[in-house]
Design an enzyme around this catalytic site. Structure first.
Site, PDB file in Angstrom:
ATOM      1  N   GLY A  51       0.844  -1.193   0.000  1.00 33.59           N
ATOM      2  CA  GLY A  51       0.000   0.000   0.000  1.00 33.59           C
ATOM      3  C   GLY A  51       0.868   1.227   0.000  1.00 33.59           C
ATOM      4  CB  CYS A  78       5.177  -4.240   0.100  1.00 35.02           C
ATOM      5  SG  CYS A  78       5.922  -2.634  -0.227  1.00 35.02           S
ATOM      6  CE1 TYR A  79       1.342   0.915   5.749  1.00 35.35           C
ATOM      7  CE2 TYR A  79      -0.348  -0.793   5.638  1.00 35.35           C
ATOM      8  CZ  TYR A  79       0.163   0.358   6.220  1.00 35.35           C
ATOM      9  OH  TYR A  79      -0.489   0.931   7.278  1.00 35.35           O
ATOM     10  CG  HIS A 165       5.632  -5.772  -4.584  1.00 41.00           C
ATOM     11  ND1 HIS A 165       4.353  -5.590  -4.105  1.00 41.00           N
ATOM     12  CD2 HIS A 165       6.314  -4.652  -4.253  1.00 41.00           C
ATOM     13  CE1 HIS A 165       4.265  -4.405  -3.532  1.00 41.00           C
ATOM     14  NE2 HIS A 165       5.437  -3.813  -3.590  1.00 41.00           N
ATOM     15  CD  GLU A 167       2.506  -8.401  -5.357  1.00 34.82           C
ATOM     16  OE1 GLU A 167       3.289  -9.104  -4.691  1.00 34.82           O
ATOM     17  OE2 GLU A 167       2.272  -7.212  -5.094  1.00 34.82           O
ATOM     18  CB  SER A 219     -23.021  -8.433 -25.827  1.00 38.17           C
ATOM     19  OG  SER A 219     -21.869  -9.092 -25.320  1.00 38.17           O
ATOM     20  N   GLY A 220     -22.446 -11.214 -27.633  1.00 37.46           N
ATOM     21  CA  GLY A 220     -21.399 -11.776 -28.479  1.00 37.46           C
ATOM     22  C   GLY A 220     -20.040 -11.669 -27.811  1.00 37.46           C
ATOM     23  CB  VAL A 222     -15.325 -13.133 -23.429  1.00 39.63           C
ATOM     24  CG1 VAL A 222     -14.868 -14.403 -22.741  1.00 39.63           C
ATOM     25  CG2 VAL A 222     -14.450 -12.807 -24.607  1.00 39.63           C
ATOM     26  CG  ASP A 223     -17.042 -10.610 -19.742  1.00 34.35           C
ATOM     27  OD1 ASP A 223     -16.104 -11.399 -19.960  1.00 34.35           O
ATOM     28  OD2 ASP A 223     -16.878  -9.408 -19.490  1.00 34.35           O
ATOM     29  CE  LYS A 366     -12.747 -10.307 -21.026  1.00 33.37           C
ATOM     30  NZ  LYS A 366     -13.944  -9.454 -21.109  1.00 33.37           N
TER      31      LYS A 366
END
Ligand code: XMP
Length: 511
Positions: A51, A78-79, A165, A167, A219-220, A222-223, A366
């Site tokens: 943070g 980190c923080y 970090h 990640e 909608s066509g 992906v989601d 996603k």
């Protein structure tokens, strides 16, 4: 779940994703959440994110000591690492040497966190303060020039922390460090897989929907496609999908939804051809916000009418939406962001039709949605489709939208997309809008004659989440090929330009 406590860095979502990459389910909670509430969620482990604040200033969010006394494994990053040190009686102070970026770290004692990793390794740092005295019971396991204690752990209490970090991709052994924490220190079994997610969701949807009917606006994209396919897997023909063809789609898209998608899923699809209606409503309009509002309004009206027809056959009680986890996290964050452009989603629903929402992707990122789509057997072209705005090509024609202009843009866009795919680059580019400057003309020459045509602008961008973006450095040969083909094959276009603006200050779309 593993809970990632968000101390305000943009890293929290990344941490949550990396945990899931290790096949462990994770969720993000705000740092304002009281300790008792965090513990009530029965976390398998807790990760405190980085943070922007300094633990030594007064009004910073901090974990309470109780968080570390509940027997739940905790990793501070980190923080979060510094906040953990202070909460448990250690000392944090500025070392005078700030570290930002790739830094060499020396492991003095591998412990559980760094077992089997090289003694010297590169880690990604971003700090001014550092832990100078570790809390009682902790062993310091690594150091860098600017961080005498770059990692510590107390295996007996299942607590550990790192200044760097783990990640980010710039920390090559970061994923291994996270895995050691999750599997070895926290003792978690990695069983979060997409096929388990599908199984769980199918069961949950069945339990929720029972024998009632469900509607989905496809909608066509992906989601919505994956959300509908998942619901279809759960309740079959109780689901009806409505696809509004507003005529602002790219070449072949409506057909893809109608054919490929239905073939792959067997879903009940109602296609509404509203192309004329949208063109009529857009006639004479040139202002971007007005165009967006008209498209949004017409979309809702058409969808409403279709929903009523479907409902008249047998009442519909549920509506599917493809909401993703980042939207959930962001709206929960409560920070009001400025309305730069009015985005259109199927938000407005008929008042007299009361739907309950089904959002089977609410907990997913996603890339996970894409993997689920593939496991459900959706066509690759659909699963890997670039994001496409609801108002479609309507906001990529600068000026009035007409049938003729749509044809021109569709032709140019199809060439750009085909060449990008042929170069094998469509997955490394986030989006590739092609924009038609319909009211601009320039002089050119073709054969022996003068031309007076329109420019198109290529807008390839790289991005993680569309919030920020950079223009993609596509190879010159590819750009040349796209340019040659567009100017040869689309007679109305005699110039191709490249947009080299990042976001901010530009946006991805031009309107
Ligand atoms: P901008 O242009 O704001 O776009 O940088 C960010 C992302 O959002 C997409 N976009 C939309 N998506 N409805 C949508 O569903 C909309 O009205 C809309 N407008 C922009 C855009 O394509 C990019 O991915």
């Amino acid at each position: 779940p593993v809970l990632v406590v968000d101390y305000g860095a943009q890293y929290a979502q990344l941490i949550a994703r990396r945990v899931r990459d290790a096949h462990v389910y994770s969720e993000i909670v705000p740092s304002s959440m009281p300790t008792a509430e965090i513990l009530a969620k029965d976390p398998a482990a807790i990760i405190l994110s980085g943070g922007p604040s300094s633990v030594n200033s007064d009004d910073t969010p901090r974990p309470e000591a109780a968080l570390f006394e509940a027997g739940v494994p905790v990793l501070g990053i980190c923080y979060g690492f510094q906040a953990m040190a202070v909460a448990l009686g250690g000392t944090v102070e500025p070392t005078g040497l700030r570290e930002f970026g790739g830094t060499t770290m020396t492991v003095s004692e591998p412990g559980a966190l760094m077992a089997g990793l090289p003694e010297q390794q590169s880690v990604w740092m971003s700090h001014t303060d550092c832990v100078s005295v570790a809390p009682e019971g902790f062993t310091a396991t690594a150091a860098t020039a600017g961080a005498p204690i770059a990692a510590f752990e107390d295996a007996s209490r299942h607590l550990a922390g790192v200044q760097f970090h783990p990640e980010v991709a710039h920390t090559p052994h970061g994923q291994a460090v996270l895995r050691h924490f999750l599997y070895d220190i926290a003792g978690i079994t990695p069983d979060w897989t997409m096929s388990n997610v599908i199984e769980d969701q199918v069961a949950a949807i069945r339990a929720r929907v029972g024998d009632k009917r469900v509607l989905c606006a496809l909608s066509g994209g992906v989601d919505s496609s994956v959300a509908a396919a998942l619901v279809h897997r759960a309740v079959g023909d109780q689901l009806t999908c409505v696809f509004v063809d507003h005529g602002l789609l790219r070449a072949g898209e409506a057909e893809q939804v109608e054919k490929d998608y239905v073939t792959a899923t067997g879903i009940n699809l109602k296609v509404v051809d509203a192309r004329d209606r949208f063109l009529t409503a857009l006639a004479g309009q040139t202002d971007p916000e007005t165009k967006r509002k008209i498209i949004g309004r017409e979309f809702i009206r058409v969808f409403e009418a279709a929903a009523r027809e479907v409902d008249a056959i047998a009442p519909i009680e549920f509506l599917v939406q493809g909401t993703l986890y980042p939207d959930v996290v962001e709206s929960g964050g409560g920070t009001g962001t400025a309305n730069i452009k009015s985005h259109h989603n199927v938000g407005g629903l008929p008042d007299d039709l009361q739907f309950t929402l089904v959002e089977p992707l609410r907990n997913l990122f996603k890339d996970e949605v894409r993997r689920i789509g593939l496991e459900l057997g959706l066509p690759e072209a659909m699963v890997w489709r670039h994001p496409f705005p609801g108002p479609g090509l309507g906001i990529r024609i600068i000026g009035e939208v007409t049938a003729e202009r749509l044809e021109i843009l569709r032709a140019a866009d199809a060439i750009a997309r085909a060449e990008l795919a042929a170069a094998g680059l469509d997955r490394s580019v986030w989006q590739f809008p092609v924009v038609l400057l319909a009211d601009v003309r320039s002089v050119g020459v073709a054969g022996d004659g003068r031309t007076y045509g329109h420019p198109v602008v290529l807008r390839p961008v790289s991005s993680e989440d569309a919030m920020t973006a950079d223009w993609s450095r596509l190879p010159y040969e590819l750009l040349a090929k796209i340019s040659t083909r567009i100017t040869n094959e689309v007679p109305e276009v005699n110039r191709v330009a490249l947009d080299v603006t990042s976001k901010p200050p530009g946006t991805i779309e031009w309107e």
